[in-house]
Scaffold this active site. Structure first.
Site, PDB file in Angstrom:
ATOM      1  N   ASN A   1       0.846  -1.193   0.000  1.00 21.09           N
ATOM      2  CA  ASN A   1       0.000   0.000   0.000  1.00 21.09           C
ATOM      3  C   ASN A   1       0.885   1.247   0.000  1.00 21.09           C
ATOM      4  OD1 ASN A   1       0.399   0.964   2.845  1.00 21.09           O
ATOM      5  ND2 ASN A   1      -0.374  -1.097   3.265  1.00 21.09           N
TER       6      ASN A   1
ATOM      7  N   ASP B   1      -5.063  -5.840   5.144  1.00 21.20           N
ATOM      8  CA  ASP B   1      -6.156  -6.625   5.728  1.00 21.20           C
ATOM      9  C   ASP B   1      -6.089  -8.086   5.291  1.00 21.20           C
ATOM     10  OD1 ASP B   1      -7.240  -4.462   7.082  1.00 21.20           O
ATOM     11  OD2 ASP B   1      -8.263  -3.749   5.278  1.00 21.20           O
TER      12      ASP B   1
ATOM     13  N   LYS C   1       8.565 -17.912  -9.192  1.00 22.69           N
ATOM     14  CA  LYS C   1       7.881 -16.784  -9.835  1.00 22.69           C
ATOM     15  C   LYS C   1       6.715 -17.311 -10.689  1.00 22.69           C
ATOM     16  CE  LYS C   1       8.749 -13.005 -13.004  1.00 22.69           C
ATOM     17  NZ  LYS C   1       9.627 -12.517 -14.048  1.00 22.69           N
TER      18      LYS C   1
ATOM     19  N   ILE D   1      -3.783  -6.457  14.475  1.00 17.47           N
ATOM     20  CA  ILE D   1      -2.792  -6.269  15.549  1.00 17.47           C
ATOM     21  C   ILE D   1      -3.368  -5.383  16.648  1.00 17.47           C
ATOM     22  CG2 ILE D   1      -0.438  -5.515  16.085  1.00 17.47           C
ATOM     23  CD1 ILE D   1       0.141  -5.891  13.021  1.00 17.47           C
TER      24      ILE D   1
ATOM     25  N   PHE E   1      -5.037   4.408  14.391  1.00 18.30           N
ATOM     26  CA  PHE E   1      -5.218   5.392  13.323  1.00 18.30           C
ATOM     27  C   PHE E   1      -6.332   4.899  12.430  1.00 18.30           C
ATOM     28  CE2 PHE E   1      -1.350   7.152  14.757  1.00 18.30           C
ATOM     29  CZ  PHE E   1      -1.231   8.411  14.187  1.00 18.30           C
TER      30      PHE E   1
ATOM     31  N   LYS F   1     -14.819   2.732  14.542  1.00 10.19           N
ATOM     32  CA  LYS F   1     -13.611   1.887  14.564  1.00 10.19           C
ATOM     33  C   LYS F   1     -12.998   1.839  15.956  1.00 10.19           C
ATOM     34  CE  LYS F   1     -11.557   1.682  10.734  1.00 10.19           C
ATOM     35  NZ  LYS F   1     -10.835   2.024   9.519  1.00 10.19           N
TER      36      LYS F   1
ATOM     37  N   LYS G   1     -12.672  -1.736  17.892  1.00  7.55           N
ATOM     38  CA  LYS G   1     -11.357  -2.310  18.220  1.00  7.55           C
ATOM     39  C   LYS G   1     -11.068  -2.260  19.716  1.00  7.55           C
ATOM     40  CE  LYS G   1      -9.323  -1.633  13.760  1.00  7.55           C
ATOM     41  NZ  LYS G   1      -8.284  -2.314  13.004  1.00  7.55           N
TER      42      LYS G   1
END
Ligand code: C5P
Length: 401
Positions: free
Chosen positions: A210, A279, A289, A307, A323, A337, A341
């Site tokens: 990302n 995720d 490969k 985590i 975050f 959220k 969590k």
């Protein structure tokens, strides 16, 4: 850079090639609304001219102890009293030796001797000179006396060698100065920060990743260290420089980050999850490969461990900060959220806007905790991190975890 606002910084520049970077440092100090007075040694004036620093600081730049003009404007004793902090950058081996022995053989050394302000040195020299027994002993003595050492960094040197002795970059020196003026409100507190992206390997050459740069997490780790905490940074792959005096553990995948965090989380008081954890990961990692023999290829993904949620669920766990990177309905999603969590605090930022969020140098945060919240308006990531860590410190102490 609120902490530096209005501060009087006396910048001593001595004769090393890194002196050219000090011109940029003066510019950045002025941007942070500090008053800067620059004093050059004679050797420094061989590398950069007093006029350069005069133009940048807005004040005449003395180089000589016996200059009647400079003394009548602001004498060396007045300069010594004026300074809230003295930073010598670059500090050569020679200047370090002179300071160790309390010499007063030029204007800069005399000011240092006559001032009660904190003194910080940003050494810059050839790596052999840094390792020399004489320099080692001098540095040891200066540290014992409470002199602050900013760096040096390791890397390629102007002399063609590689090793410790590079002066820290101007931005890093600025951060160290911020730390000098930060009360150690997290002294004795153990903080763990996750940062950067996780990379989920598909085969030996490809991965799912990302766009997280790690900048925010690294800035949070640096800010916590500057507030006096002992900081462990668990970092995904990132090109950010390791913050000074922070223990850094590099990981690659979410599973690896989860394992590393869980092994050490019992030693920490505050956990700040700034990493952009994938995720999902490929169900299978191909050892070879993958060839483009197929017209369609299906990649089966499985969920990664969460985590932050796992740390929040621990009995007697640390104070947890998450975050939330959101592209829409930021406030609503972030609050949900935090509750889902079980975090004590959540910092939400809108991503996808140019200049802020994942890859940018600036950020704005909406912070929520049970029963309250606040906004940290757009600012540089180090400054936002400083404000966030201050808030975390206040709430950590209130909850008494
Ligand atoms: O669920 P979401 O990814 O939006 O949550 C973001 C927060 O949770 C961040 O603090 C992130 O570091 C953390 N997180 C985590 N492990 C995951 C996913 C997210 O620690 N697998």
């Amino acid at each position: 850079m609120e902490r530096l606002k209005g501060k009087h910084i006396l910048l001593g520049v001595t004769g090393g090639i890194a002196a050219y970077k000090s011109a940029e440092l003066v510019r950045q100090l002025r941007q942070a609304d500090t008053e800067v007075r620059v004093v050059l040694t004679r050797a420094a004036a061989q590398f950069v001219t007093p006029l350069t620093f005069q133009a940048l600081s807005g004040y005449p730049v003395p180089t000589d102890l016996f200059d009647p003009g400079a003394e009548s404007a602001m004498g060396h004793i007045e300069l010594a009293r004026w300074a809230d902090a003295i930073l010598i950058a670059p500090a050569t081996a020679h200047t370090i030796a002179r300071l160790t022995h309390g010499l007063a053989d030029d204007l800069l050394a005399t000011i240092c001797l006559a001032s009660s302000a904190p003194l910080a040195l940003a050494p810059a020299m050839n790596q052999q000179m840094w390792f020399n027994q004489a320099t080692r002993a001098n540095i040891h003595q200066l540290k014992e006396r409470g002199v602050h050492l900013f760096g040096p960094a390791e890397g390629d040197q102007a002399c063609g060698e590689n090793g410790p002795g590079r002066m820290l970059e101007p931005e890093q020196l600025l951060q160290q100065l911020v730390a000098l003026f930060t009360p150690p409100f997290l002294a004795g507190v153990q903080v763990m920060v996750t940062a950067g992206p996780t990379l989920e390997d598909i085969d030996p050459v490809r991965y799912l990743g990302n766009r997280s740069s790690g900048k925010m997490g690294y800035a949070v780790a640096a800010a916590a260290q500057q507030a006096g905490a002992e900081v462990v940074l668990i970092s995904g792959v990132s090109s950010q420089p390791r913050p000074e005096r922070v223990k850094c553990i590099n990981v690659r995948s979410a599973v690896e980050m989860h394992e590393t965090v869980m092994q050490r989380v019992h030693q920490c008081d505050i956990f700040i999850a700034a990493a952009a954890v994938a995720d999902y990961r490929p169900q299978q990692q191909s050892k070879q490969k993958i060839k483009k023999d197929y017209s369609h290829l299906k990649l089966e993904l499985v969920r990664n461990p969460d985590i932050l949620a796992d740390v929040c669920a621990l009995a007697d766990g640390p104070f947890c900060v998450g975050f939330a990177a959101e592209t829409e309905r930021v406030v609503e999603h972030a609050q949900a959220k935090r509750v889902a969590k079980g975090a004590d605090m959540i910092a939400a930022n809108r991503v996808g806007l140019p200049g802020s969020g994942f890859e940018g140098d600036e950020n704005a945060l909406e912070i929520f905790w049970p029963g309250g919240g606040t906004t940290l308006p757009l600012n540089s990531k180090p400054e936002i991190a400083r404000q966030l860590v201050e808030l975390i410190g206040q709430h950590y102490k209130q909850t008494g975890k």
